[in-house]
Design a protein around this motif. Structure first.
Motif, PDB file in Angstrom:
ATOM      1  N   ALA A  35       0.860  -1.187   0.000  1.00 48.79           N
ATOM      2  CA  ALA A  35       0.000   0.000   0.000  1.00 48.79           C
ATOM      3  C   ALA A  35       0.898   1.239   0.000  1.00 48.79           C
ATOM      4  O   ALA A  35       1.336   1.696   1.050  1.00 48.79           O
ATOM      5  CB  ALA A  35      -0.912   0.003   1.225  1.00 48.79           C
ATOM      6  N   PRO A  36       1.196   1.777  -1.197  1.00 46.60           N
ATOM      7  CA  PRO A  36       2.100   2.929  -1.272  1.00 46.60           C
ATOM      8  C   PRO A  36       1.548   4.157  -0.551  1.00 46.60           C
ATOM      9  O   PRO A  36       0.343   4.373  -0.508  1.00 46.60           O
ATOM     10  CB  PRO A  36       2.192   3.219  -2.775  1.00 46.60           C
ATOM     11  CG  PRO A  36       1.686   1.998  -3.453  1.00 46.60           C
ATOM     12  CD  PRO A  36       0.730   1.349  -2.503  1.00 46.60           C
ATOM     13  N   ASP A  37       2.458   4.948   0.006  1.00 43.22           N
ATOM     14  CA  ASP A  37       2.082   6.237   0.584  1.00 43.22           C
ATOM     15  C   ASP A  37       1.960   7.196  -0.595  1.00 43.22           C
ATOM     16  O   ASP A  37       2.948   7.637  -1.157  1.00 43.22           O
ATOM     17  CB  ASP A  37       3.157   6.721   1.558  1.00 43.22           C
ATOM     18  CG  ASP A  37       2.837   8.081   2.147  1.00 43.22           C
ATOM     19  OD1 ASP A  37       1.762   8.641   1.857  1.00 43.22           O
ATOM     20  OD2 ASP A  37       3.682   8.608   2.901  1.00 43.22           O
ATOM     21  N   ASP A  38       0.737   7.482  -0.984  1.00 45.94           N
ATOM     22  CA  ASP A  38       0.525   8.287  -2.193  1.00 45.94           C
ATOM     23  C   ASP A  38       0.166   9.738  -1.883  1.00 45.94           C
ATOM     24  O   ASP A  38      -0.598  10.363  -2.583  1.00 45.94           O
ATOM     25  CB  ASP A  38      -0.534   7.659  -3.094  1.00 45.94           C
ATOM     26  CG  ASP A  38      -1.913   7.655  -2.467  1.00 45.94           C
ATOM     27  OD1 ASP A  38      -2.035   7.964  -1.276  1.00 45.94           O
ATOM     28  OD2 ASP A  38      -2.874   7.350  -3.183  1.00 45.94           O
ATOM     29  N   SER A  39       0.756  10.276  -0.836  1.00 47.51           N
ATOM     30  CA  SER A  39       0.491  11.674  -0.494  1.00 47.51           C
ATOM     31  C   SER A  39       1.353  12.573  -1.382  1.00 47.51           C
ATOM     32  O   SER A  39       2.418  13.013  -1.002  1.00 47.51           O
ATOM     33  CB  SER A  39       0.772  11.936   0.983  1.00 47.51           C
ATOM     34  OG  SER A  39       2.087  11.561   1.294  1.00 47.51           O
ATOM     35  N   SER A  40       0.864  12.825  -2.581  1.00 54.66           N
ATOM     36  CA  SER A  40       1.585  13.595  -3.586  1.00 54.66           C
ATOM     37  C   SER A  40       1.525  15.093  -3.292  1.00 54.66           C
ATOM     38  O   SER A  40       0.508  15.614  -2.852  1.00 54.66           O
ATOM     39  CB  SER A  40       0.948  13.310  -4.951  1.00 54.66           C
ATOM     40  OG  SER A  40       1.252  14.291  -5.902  1.00 54.66           O
ATOM     41  N   ASP A  41       2.630  15.769  -3.562  1.00 57.80           N
ATOM     42  CA  ASP A  41       2.624  17.233  -3.535  1.00 57.80           C
ATOM     43  C   ASP A  41       1.930  17.723  -4.799  1.00 57.80           C
ATOM     44  O   ASP A  41       1.730  16.978  -5.760  1.00 57.80           O
ATOM     45  CB  ASP A  41       4.055  17.778  -3.505  1.00 57.80           C
ATOM     46  CG  ASP A  41       4.734  17.554  -2.163  1.00 57.80           C
ATOM     47  OD1 ASP A  41       4.019  17.375  -1.153  1.00 57.80           O
ATOM     48  OD2 ASP A  41       5.976  17.538  -2.135  1.00 57.80           O
ATOM     49  N   VAL A  42       1.584  18.984  -4.834  1.00 60.50           N
ATOM     50  CA  VAL A  42       0.997  19.585  -6.032  1.00 60.50           C
ATOM     51  C   VAL A  42       2.040  19.548  -7.142  1.00 60.50           C
ATOM     52  O   VAL A  42       3.220  19.827  -6.921  1.00 60.50           O
ATOM     53  CB  VAL A  42       0.538  21.036  -5.742  1.00 60.50           C
ATOM     54  CG1 VAL A  42       0.081  21.730  -7.011  1.00 60.50           C
ATOM     55  CG2 VAL A  42      -0.573  21.038  -4.703  1.00 60.50           C
ATOM     56  N   VAL A  59      -1.690   6.576  -6.084  1.00 62.56           N
ATOM     57  CA  VAL A  59      -1.267   5.236  -6.483  1.00 62.56           C
ATOM     58  C   VAL A  59      -2.097   4.239  -5.696  1.00 62.56           C
ATOM     59  O   VAL A  59      -2.243   4.364  -4.475  1.00 62.56           O
ATOM     60  CB  VAL A  59       0.239   5.022  -6.183  1.00 62.56           C
ATOM     61  CG1 VAL A  59       0.689   3.646  -6.635  1.00 62.56           C
ATOM     62  CG2 VAL A  59       1.073   6.104  -6.828  1.00 62.56           C
ATOM     63  N   ASP A  60      -2.656   3.223  -6.391  1.00 61.19           N
ATOM     64  CA  ASP A  60      -3.483   2.239  -5.686  1.00 61.19           C
ATOM     65  C   ASP A  60      -2.633   1.137  -5.062  1.00 61.19           C
ATOM     66  O   ASP A  60      -1.451   0.998  -5.348  1.00 61.19           O
ATOM     67  CB  ASP A  60      -4.553   1.661  -6.613  1.00 61.19           C
ATOM     68  CG  ASP A  60      -4.002   0.795  -7.738  1.00 61.19           C
ATOM     69  OD1 ASP A  60      -2.767   0.710  -7.899  1.00 61.19           O
ATOM     70  OD2 ASP A  60      -4.808   0.199  -8.468  1.00 61.19           O
ATOM     71  N   ALA A  61      -3.238   0.350  -4.192  1.00 60.86           N
ATOM     72  CA  ALA A  61      -2.576  -0.758  -3.505  1.00 60.86           C
ATOM     73  C   ALA A  61      -2.725  -2.035  -4.337  1.00 60.86           C
ATOM     74  O   ALA A  61      -3.543  -2.095  -5.259  1.00 60.86           O
ATOM     75  CB  ALA A  61      -3.190  -0.954  -2.124  1.00 60.86           C
TER      76      ALA A  61
END
Length: 144
Positions: A39-46, A63-65
């Protein structure tokens, strides 16, 4: 192959070997199979270009798991310490738009293999039916 079928095969394998408790000792090989979840940490910046938000003030990606069959082989150095190798079938993740890009849908996909080598410590007596362990190791993830 459907996800339901894969999970059924994994569940059947786990149930088939669950009652077979064995004592571990130095020189033993232990093989395990089961589900491995990434389960990727998908906290993307702008998303920015040259420091300015080019696609909107909240244009991000997510990004999905994915869950796949994982295989672990452990070689017991002593009755309480082992060296383990984790291998898995390739993981596939969809990369999608988020925030202002949410309507864009799927932008890309990636696959990867995360082989992991661990040193494991089994604190329980080697003949215990329950065998939790703690491990520390290294990982080299190959993307393709």
């Amino acid at each position: 192959m459907s996800r339901t079928f894969k999970l059924s095969v994994i569940a059947a394998a786990v149930l088939a070997v669950a009652p077979a408790a064995q004592a571990f000792e130095a020189g033993d090989f232990i093989m395990r199979a089961g589900a491995v979840h990434v389960a990727p940490d998908d906290s993307s910046d702008v998303i920015t270009v040259g420091g300015a938000s080019a696609l909107g003030s909240d244009a991000r990606v997510s990004v999905d798991a994915n869950t796949q069959l994982g295989l672990r082989a452990t070689y017991m150095l002593t009755s309480n310490i082992g060296v383990g190798l984790l291998a898995a079938t390739p993981f596939k993740h969809n990369i999608s738009g988020a925030g202002d890009l949410e309507g864009a849908g799927k932008l890309a996909e990636t696959k990867h293999l995360p082989p992991t080598l661990t040193l494991q410590y089994f604190p329980m007596h080697s003949s215990s039916a329950l065998q939790p362990y703690v491990g520390v190791g290294v990982n080299y993830t190959t993307f393709f």
